[in-house]
Scaffold this motif. Structure first.
Motif: not given
Length: 576
Positions: A379-407
């Motif tokens: 319900n919000f990823v398509p919105l991110a792609e449509a309004c140009g926020l997908s890059g910021r969303l990907d960066a947030w998810v990627l870093f936080n996934a790596c940070r959490q996943g390291a544990t």
């Protein structure tokens, strides 16, 4: 080494040809063009190896360049006290034989090696050494060519009058800092325009106008930090690119300082000229995440500054959203959600089908909306792609996934979904590298999941970025396999390690013979291509049993667990 401008550059087919020739000629499984940096060896080209660098302290090639006049041969590393305990010998890639010829610059400096490696002891003749030396000489010639071409490209990116970056060079620089901005390191851009510059040219002549431009360029460089960049992108237009850290207040302060310093009178041949200027500013990622958009936002602010009477500064502000425009309002809310950490991750486990053992986890982003509650990504990823926020969303998810996943427990892989826009963006590789460096996650544990639409219209760029990502040591998975139009073509062209069997196939396994046959075919095809298969959406033991009987060894779904926050962390005991 740094004069050659080759470290961390893209793959080059000419260097690839060298390693392919070396591997084929000597019958060795591994061949490398290895360049030695201060603390690492970095591979410009490689055959038989899937990492891009190793620490210098364990590099065989660092020994080779210490004796730059000759080929170094290690017939059996187990019997050589220099290397018998080396982790590259005792662990992957299990080196037993090594031969390396130094790449020597024209001034005699050793730059790296062309080397061949085997996992069994070998012998190397004098003729073999001579051949390897010729390959190293070819590598040096290619490096010289690369250096000269780099200098030509730099000249093409420089302004001939002031020596500053030109527009082309600036755009490349913006792409670089935007990668850091997407990882949370805000950057800023000031767009400057000299007021009444045409009047200066008409009154004092073009030579005087050129002197004014050069003096403004000098002053700009004197008032910014060493980490900031200054460019001239038009006749009387300049840009200052401010690296992290910078916020709205700091951007305004720098602009005011630039206005004061560059607005001082300039004396040319006894004539005093008073240059005026107006400045517009914008921040990334707040105002834009793409180079053209960032320049455009700063240019709009510059227009506002000029409209206010020239000699002014205007900084772009947050977008104003009308209450009647719900779609635009939700876009603004999503942008704020990224900034305010309203997003969070849940993880779904992936299991070994024969034993049920947990193999890893997939990160799934959620949005905890202040009024609407938890919002699913559909319900919000398509919105991110449509309004140009997908890059910021990907960066947030990627870093936080790596940070959490390291544990998470060692050895378990962590999967992260990547948008189609990101995989073709020039920012994807530095974004992934930044997330890995900042989190400390072993790249070998990271799996990036992409969809078949990721490369549509940008096949060559997508392939280049996938190869660079693989060189970091990560794995690539093709998500929702079988639902797109080009699944088989994807497997043929791109370096995919895993395919995720779409849950539509899994859902029909027990009742639909066609779904069973298609599933069998996909699993068989993947096995022929040495690609692993993960089945999605497994909800029953019957589905898991059928998949296992058909050769599928990995799966995920509600049969084992629903997604949850940090599922590998043991909950505290009741009442504790």
């Amino acid at each position: 080494m740094y004069d050659y401008r080759i470290l961390d550059s893209d793959f080059d087919q000419q260097f690839n040809n060298l390693t392919e020739i070396a591997s084929a000629h000597f019958g060795m499984p591994i061949a490398l063009v290895s360049l030695i940096d201060a603390d690492r060896q970095w591979f410009k080209a490689m055959v038989g190896l899937d990492v891009r660098q190793t620490p210098r302290r364990i590099a065989f090639c660092s020994h080779t360049i210490a004796n730059a006049g000759q080929v170094m041969v290690v017939e059996d590393a187990y019997g050589d006290p220099r290397f018998d305990a080396n982790p590259l010998v005792t662990g992957a890639p299990h080196i037993r034989f090594y031969a390396g010829a130094p790449i020597v610059a024209e001034d005699g400096a050793a730059l790296g090696t062309v080397c061949v490696i085997d996992r069994v002891p070998r012998q190397f003749t004098g003729a073999d050494c001579a051949m390897l030396q010729r390959l190293a000489e070819n590598a040096r010639s290619l490096m010289e060519l690369h250096r000269r071409n780099s200098l030509l490209r730099e000249a093409a990116r420089s302004d001939s009058l002031t020596g500053l970056l030109n527009r082309r060079g600036l755009e490349k620089a913006i792409e670089h800092v935007l990668a850091a901005a997407l990882a949370g390191k805000t950057c800023g851009l000031l767009y400057l325009d000299l007021d009444r510059f045409k009047h200066i040219n008409d009154t004092h002549g073009h030579d005087a106008g050129d002197q004014v431009l050069k003096e403004v360029a000098r002053r700009l460089q004197s008032v910014v930090r060493q980490t900031d960049l200054v460019a001239r992108i038009g006749g009387d237009e300049f840009v200052v690119l401010l690296a992290h850290p910078v916020d709205h207040g700091a951007l305004g302060q720098v602009a005011s300082r630039v206005l004061a310093v560059c607005g001082r009178p300039i004396t040319i041949d006894g004539t005093v000229i008073e240059p005026g200027l107006s400045i517009g500013g914008a921040l990334a990622p707040r105002d834009a995440v793409v180079a053209d958009d960032l320049l455009r936002e700063a240019d709009r602010a510059l227009y506002i500054a000029k409209r206010g009477g020239r000699g002014r500064v205007a900084i772009a502000g947050p977008r104003v959203v009308g209450p009647v425009d719900r779609a635009a309002a939700r876009e603004s809310e999503l942008e704020q959600a990224i900034d305010r950490d309203e997003l969070f991750l849940e993880w779904q486990s992936c299991h070994d089908l024969p034993s049920g053992r947990v193999l890893g986890y997939e990160a799934l982003v959620r949005w905890r909306h202040p009024q609407a509650g938890v919002i699913a990504p559909v319900n919000f990823v398509p919105l991110a792609e449509a309004c140009g926020l997908s890059g910021r969303l990907d960066a947030w998810v990627l870093f936080n996934a790596c940070r959490q996943g390291a544990t998470a427990p060692a050895g378990q892989r962590l999967s992260v979904n990547m948008s189609a826009l990101s995989i073709t963006s020039g920012l994807v590789v530095p974004m992934v590298r930044s997330a890995l460096d900042r989190s400390g996650l072993d790249p070998r544990r990271l799996v990036l999941e992409i969809t078949e639409s990721a490369a549509i219209g940008n096949e060559d760029k997508a392939l280049e970025h996938m190869r660079q990502l693989k060189a970091l040591g990560i794995k690539l998975a093709l998500d929702d396999f079988g639902t797109g139009y080009a699944s088989l073509a994807y497997l043929q062209r791109y370096p995919i390690d895993l395919v995720k069997l779409d849950q539509k196939f899994v859902a029909g396994l027990a009742t639909d013979p066609r779904a069973q046959r298609l599933t069998q075919g996909i699993i068989h095809l993947a096995r022929l291509l040495d690609i692993a298969v993960i089945a999605e959406g497994i909800e029953t033991t019957t589905q898991a049993d059928l998949l296992r009987k058909n050769g599928c060894r990995m799966g995920q779904g509600y049969l084992w667990a629903r997604p949850s926050v940090l599922p590998w962390v043991e909950p505290p005991p009741a009442g504790g």
